[in-house]
Enzyme design. Structure first.
Site, PDB file in Angstrom:
ATOM      1  N   GLY A  48      42.736  63.970  34.845  1.00  0.00           N
ATOM      2  CA  GLY A  48      44.123  63.654  34.521  1.00  0.00           C
ATOM      3  C   GLY A  48      44.623  62.575  35.457  1.00  0.00           C
ATOM      4  N   PHE A  74      42.789  60.605  28.960  1.00  0.00           N
ATOM      5  CA  PHE A  74      42.701  60.475  27.500  1.00  0.00           C
ATOM      6  C   PHE A  74      43.794  59.502  27.073  1.00  0.00           C
ATOM      7  CE2 PHE A  74      42.024  63.297  23.452  1.00  0.00           C
ATOM      8  CZ  PHE A  74      41.317  62.248  22.875  1.00  0.00           C
ATOM      9  N   ASP A 111      38.731  63.635  25.893  1.00  0.00           N
ATOM     10  CA  ASP A 111      39.381  64.940  25.990  1.00  0.00           C
ATOM     11  C   ASP A 111      38.773  65.757  27.126  1.00  0.00           C
ATOM     12  OD1 ASP A 111      40.519  67.416  25.626  1.00  0.00           O
ATOM     13  OD2 ASP A 111      39.668  67.768  23.635  1.00  0.00           O
ATOM     14  N   TYR A 235      60.662  78.410  33.299  1.00  0.00           N
ATOM     15  CA  TYR A 235      59.390  78.194  33.990  1.00  0.00           C
ATOM     16  C   TYR A 235      58.765  79.525  34.385  1.00  0.00           C
ATOM     17  CZ  TYR A 235      59.297  73.116  34.159  1.00  0.00           C
ATOM     18  OH  TYR A 235      59.195  71.797  33.817  1.00  0.00           O
ATOM     19  N   THR A 275      58.536  62.881  34.105  1.00  0.00           N
ATOM     20  CA  THR A 275      57.278  62.605  33.417  1.00  0.00           C
ATOM     21  C   THR A 275      57.547  62.697  31.920  1.00  0.00           C
ATOM     22  OG1 THR A 275      56.593  64.931  33.311  1.00  0.00           O
ATOM     23  CG2 THR A 275      55.950  63.684  35.289  1.00  0.00           C
TER      24      THR A 275
END
Length: 397
Positions: A48, A74, A111, A235, A275
């Site tokens: 990532g 990805f 992926d 969360y 983000t």
């Protein structure tokens, strides 16, 4: 072509190659100003690696330590005069800057949940690095196709046990709105754990270990966000919270595995930042706008690179890491300062359409959002034509 921002909901559908490159250079410059990271990793795998915290980890390791890096992501390449994704341009810029400094950099595009990409990554480690001594897991994805069952799981952002009404900002209309979230079903909770829990992290470490590409003393960390009272309903106490608890369980097994060879495994808790993922969460634009206002006033505001650079220096490679009672590394201490959280809570219900720009730093939030896509970066001429067809050297697909 001249590229301008076009925003639809919580996505900017255009990206600016030169802006993304300038953003990467800004982050590199920050790390350089901090000086070398002592006792840091030498060969790093970041899963990532193309945006946000994962990109920051790759930058901090490469330009703070001089580490060779392998990034997995990805991303969509540019095609037919259509710009690629921001992560594509970020990674291309990273490769260019690493090459200019003689740093080894390889990337794998695909992926990360799949067995195929794990195998390609292991082959690349054997060829280019031999072994890795740090594995950073920073995957944020809405869905996951399980490599063993073929079932595609979709994550869900919902409370558990009861409906929750959340204040937030309609970012398109710049207005305060309330969203009623219904409780998650048991299947939705299980699917969220399958996507965002610790299973894929464990699969990566197991595969790397079985292939013999984890060095003795190797460390691994997975990035997460926990937040405080104002975000707990969605969360820690919600469907995502169950995935985070699964991450906490997973790390114990990984820690035992790596400790046998002098290594370690930790969950690293980072602060709230803008983000693509956080912008899609109903309450987060409001929370972030208030948090930015309060932390900037105190001089404690940080973005991804400040957080991750500090994590490496102060915890991951420090003799006195900041660890909580559960063994997590904590880089979110300034966000959770009681005075900061008290002020955010105090302002939470006071924000209206009329005072949105005065009580909060919504302007700063919007600027950070556009920066994700390469817009609003100092020194970039957005009226000048730019070449969208940028390639990434040393890319495996």
């Amino acid at each position: 072509m001249i590229i301008k921002p076009r925003v639809r909901g919580f996505i900017c559908v255009t990206t600016h190659p030169a802006g993304c490159a300038a953003s990467v250079r800004e982050q590199i410059a920050y790390v350089a100003r901090r000086g070398p990271i002592e006792r840091g990793p030498k060969k790093v795998l970041v899963i990532g690696a193309s945006t946000g915290y994962g990109l920051a980890a790759r930058i901090a390791a490469a330009f703070g330590v001089g580490a060779a890096t392998l990034g997995v992501f990805f991303e969509r390449a540019p095609a037919d005069a259509k710009p690629g994704t921001a992560g594509w341009y970020n990674s291309a810029a990273f490769h260019d800057e690493a090459a200019a400094r003689g740093l080894q950099a390889t990337s794998v595009n695909g992926d990360a949940f799949s067995d195929e990409i794990k195998h390609k990554t292991i082959d690349a480690i054997r060829r280019d690095l031999g072994q890795v001594d740090l594995v950073v897991y920073s995957v944020a994805a809405p869905r996951r196709t399980h490599p063993k069952t073929g079932v595609t799981h979709q994550s869900t952002l919902k409370p558990i046990g009861h409906a929750v009404r959340l204040r937030g900002i309609d970012t398109d209309n710049e207005a305060i709105k309330e969203t009623l979230l219904q409780p998650a079903t048991p299947d939705e909770i299980a699917d969220t754990v399958a996507v965002m829990g610790g299973e894929d992290w464990r699969m990566w470490i197991d595969a790397l270990d079985a292939a013999g590409v984890l060095a003795d003393g190797a460390k691994t960390t997975a990035f997460t966000y926990l937040g405080e009272q104002v975000t707990h309903d969605i969360y820690w106490n919600g469907s995502i919270g169950e995935a985070k608890k699964d991450l906490d369980r997973t790390v114990l097994a990984l820690r035992g595995k790596l400790a046998a060879r002098g290594g370690d495994a930790r969950v690293s808790v980072l602060k709230a930042v803008v983000t693509q993922a956080s912008s899609a969460i109903p309450m987060m634009p409001l929370y972030l706008s208030l948090l930015f206002k309060v932390m900037k006033a105190r001089g404690t505001h940080e973005g991804c690179i400040e957080q991750v650079d500090g994590l490496l220096r102060d915890s991951l490679y420090s003799a006195q890491p900041h660890v909580d009672a559960e063994g997590r590394l904590r880089a979110d201490r300034l966000e959770l300062d009681p005075a900061v959280q008290a002020r955010v809570l105090e302002l939470w219900d006071q924000v209206t359409d009329d005072n949105l720009y005065t009580l909060t730093d919504f302007a700063g939030y919007k600027a950070e959002f556009l920066r994700l896509f390469g817009f609003g970066i100092d020194g970039v001429d957005y009226d000048a034509p730019v070449e969208p067809n940028v390639r990434i050297p040393n890319l495996i697909e």
